[in-house]
Design an enzyme around this catalytic site. Sequence first.
Site, PDB file in Angstrom:
ATOM      1  N   ASP A   1       0.857  -1.182   0.000  1.00  0.00           N
ATOM      2  CA  ASP A   1       0.000   0.000   0.000  1.00  0.00           C
ATOM      3  C   ASP A   1       0.896   1.236   0.000  1.00  0.00           C
ATOM      4  O   ASP A   1       2.100   1.138   0.256  1.00  0.00           O
ATOM      5  CB  ASP A   1      -0.899  -0.045   1.235  1.00  0.00           C
ATOM      6  CG  ASP A   1      -1.812   1.159   1.332  1.00  0.00           C
ATOM      7  OD1 ASP A   1      -2.329   1.591   0.288  1.00  0.00           O
ATOM      8  OD2 ASP A   1      -1.989   1.687   2.444  1.00  0.00           O
TER       9      ASP A   1
ATOM     10  N   THR B   1      -0.323   4.948   1.151  1.00  0.00           N
ATOM     11  CA  THR B   1      -0.598   5.867   2.247  1.00  0.00           C
ATOM     12  C   THR B   1      -0.515   5.162   3.595  1.00  0.00           C
ATOM     13  O   THR B   1      -1.198   4.168   3.832  1.00  0.00           O
ATOM     14  CB  THR B   1      -1.995   6.486   2.080  1.00  0.00           C
ATOM     15  OG1 THR B   1      -2.109   7.026   0.772  1.00  0.00           O
ATOM     16  CG2 THR B   1      -2.226   7.564   3.119  1.00  0.00           C
TER      17      THR B   1
END
Length: 1002
Positions: free
Chosen positions: A353, A355
């Site tokens: 991922d 963020t």
Amino acid sequence: CLMVCFICCDCLAHVFRRKKELKARTVWLGCPEKCEEKYPKNGIKNQKYNIFTFVPGVLYQQFKFFLNLYFLVVACSQFVPSLKIGYLYTYWAPLGFVLAVTVVREAVDEVRRFQRDKEMNSQLYSKLTNQRIPADMIFLRTSEKTGSCFIRTDQLDGETDWKLKVAVSCTQRLPADLFSISAYVYAQRPQLDIHSFEGNFTREDTDPQIHESLSIENTLWASTVVASGTVIGVVIYTGKETRSVLNTSYAKNKVGLLDLELNRLTKALFLAQVVLSVVMVALQGFVGPWFRNLFRFIVLFSYIIPISLRVNLDMGKSAYGWMIMKDENIPGTVVRTSTIPEELGRLVYLLTDKTGTLTQNEMIFKRLHLGTVSYGTDTMDEIQNHIIQSYTQTSGPKVRKSVSSRIHEAVKAIALCHNVTPVYESHTAVNGEAESAEADQDFSDDNRTYQASSPDEVALVRWTESVGLTLVNRDLTSLQLKTPSGQILSFHILQIFPFTSESKRMGIIVREESTGNITFYMKGADVAMASIVQYNDWLEEECGNMAREGLRTLVVAKKSLSEEQYQDFENRYNQAKLSIHDRALKVAAVLESLEREMELLCLTGVEDQLQTDVRPTLELLRNAGIKIWMLTGDKLETATCIAKSSHLVSRNQDIHVFKSVSNRGEAHLELNAFRRKHDCALVISGDSLEVCLRYYEHEFVELACQCPAVVCCRCSPTQKAQIVTLLQQHTANRTCAIGDGGNDVSMIQAAHCGIGIEGKEGKQASLAADFSITQFKHIGRLLMVHGRNSYKRSAALGQFVMHRGMIISTMQAVFSSIFFFASVPLYQGFLMVGYATIYTMFPVFSLVLDQDVKPDMALLYPELYKDLTKGRSLSFKTFLIWVLISIYQGGILMYGALLLFESEFVHVVAISFTALILTELLMVALTIRTWHWLMVVAEFFSLGCYLASLAFLNEYFDLSFITTWPFLWKVSAITLVSCLPLYIIKYLKRKFSPPSYSKLSS
């Protein structure tokens, strides 16, 4: 503060539950009897746990061939008298011990998982204050005067940005109580897409009826948090039909690749067992009851398939997990699944991922460039002085613009062109009436926070505040700025053109109340703004310079409009918005007429703070041969910028941005364009990815896997899991997924190995993962050190345990051959139980402490990790080597005992068994590469246990014989012959063809 009120509580608090299919439905406000579909109450629990049925199931799935075979052999040998060989406990005791150890280990993991889920699933919802919305709702009313509110969606899409939501206009303006009206909401059937919704709101008690279309802006999805004001909504989906649950997959039982490889080797051993038994019967001449003799031989050679393999591996995995959690260099790491630690040493793809995982999602303003002058973090005080000077000088404007005026225009544009709302925290209890609360609100600078859908915009507004121009108030129609002297500048918002991924820019038209001047401000990406602004010779070069620094750039421009120009534009714009056909194209055409020859004001550079040591960690993983894919729900430009700044894409690599495609033809053309690129990173959006996978799945995956790095933006949680599954199906390589939010759970559970980070977005990913870490940088040591050690140790341990069974089966074959192929056991009773437990178990198990290189060396030379992905530590080649070693040593031990002790043949059991134990202890010492003090203790402890047991096993050993000098030196000679040649071969191999790790060790 947040308060969610469930309207029609007796019906909607436990409404819909999916039965056979998902359907559209109508929800009536205040009238349970009119609801078209009623379903029983549905909890938020994900899974029902049953340890006693689950654990044996996992064990059976992992080693079903092995267990079926063992049960068959034991049953035949014990319940058919003519096939019975040895004592009953010699078969059932080891099997019971194996099952007990495995069941206990799996049970502990399952109880912990059950407790974690119970904690999350047993939360009660009534009046919610700063808690997550428990169901999907339509937003009806808010206490905010603007009729809108902000929500946080970190657990839904992984983004910590605040999203603007708008209440249904009919119910927001309603002065009466919501229960006093006759209205209903029509909602589409539940679906996965979290970015779209279609529905209608209808009020029936008016003439004419009020119809209002509902879109994604009117929804409040479950697992989000209302960040401003109080809201009232009506529930449309609950339980399994909410967007968050539909985008979450259930955890699967993960089986490591090493376990599957050992299972295949077990099948090969079984085949060897059958072949050997057939050969023995054939050499016997198939005389008499040969079929019965065949089964007796199968039972005799059943030790080829080591029942203790599961025990040693399970205990080893538990030991690896304990070592990981006790490592002071990766504090806070938790091993939540003790079945797959060796998977950390076999990874080829890492899907991460963005963020909260690679970045902190904290933007900092770094650079302002005006064309002739550039300002950085160390010269921001000069900008502040220019702003103060601009608002204190009383002289008229000069013909040639000064630096101060240019800076003033740029800062003013940045302070106005955005969608940021300042929020002041109220000190009164929330009572639903915004007017009564406003009187007690604190409008000081210390109490102000900013809300926006993009952290970039918040960073820009905070920067303008730091240099003297502060945004103090904003609603849907106006905004106010405060100057350094405290003067309030008011602006009326005439039009807002929001940012879209297609336009790559946003704009705003404002009228300054004090002067009446109308100004059109616009900011956007350089690729979109280059053709809009007036000619210049510096924009392209400076954008490239900032991009190489890892900064996210925005071009800011303005255009002054007369009243006539604006009125003409507004008329054409409103007419275009009312068009039924080609509305989007007509609106874009009108706006484009305004976006011409705009004055270029400045170029801004904002940095998204990366997590600690992200760059060296990604470099480490790349050098280890791990391909990294970044899957994010963020915008394409943001994802591309982070890929560059984090060095996910190296500086000398090109980036191919996959164009937006919507059909088969466009996908075909774009794939052909991509195929012509070489050594190029790929950036693709979720929509384009879906089209490519629908028509050209195999071709796309083949091309993407050749890329050094891949970035997928605008990915939904389900798409992330689909990408993981796609790689597993097309590459047959081991995948690892890492994330920190609820939107990463599906991806984490789909991967062979899931790693969760406990961060700002909560613990959902951490609890669902196989391993939990506190920082992304810890993944380097987790893989390079612990993953590598776990795999190599398990491989060595598994092969040695199989060797331990093969050598005794070889001795049994030699013994039976000498006695005219009779199916008579060589060792019986406690000798067979003790051989695999107290006599050799501790030294063999001590291999879990062995290491070929030190941890610092493994981190310094990550290239060592590449060898593990090829599976060379455990393969049919290494297995064949151990088979040959077992045959050689078994033959030497048995024939040596018969040759040297021909006159003492009655003591053949004591002679050969003693030599066997000594050989196994020496072989452990020969296998170990780095000695640990516990290994020495295990060696001497096992030897001491064997010597002590000689006094009690009078049935097998004659003390008067085994204490004689001839016995001692002849046993020592047999042991030396069985081990010395292997040591010589190992020494020569190390000298003339040393492994890579031995070069580093020296």
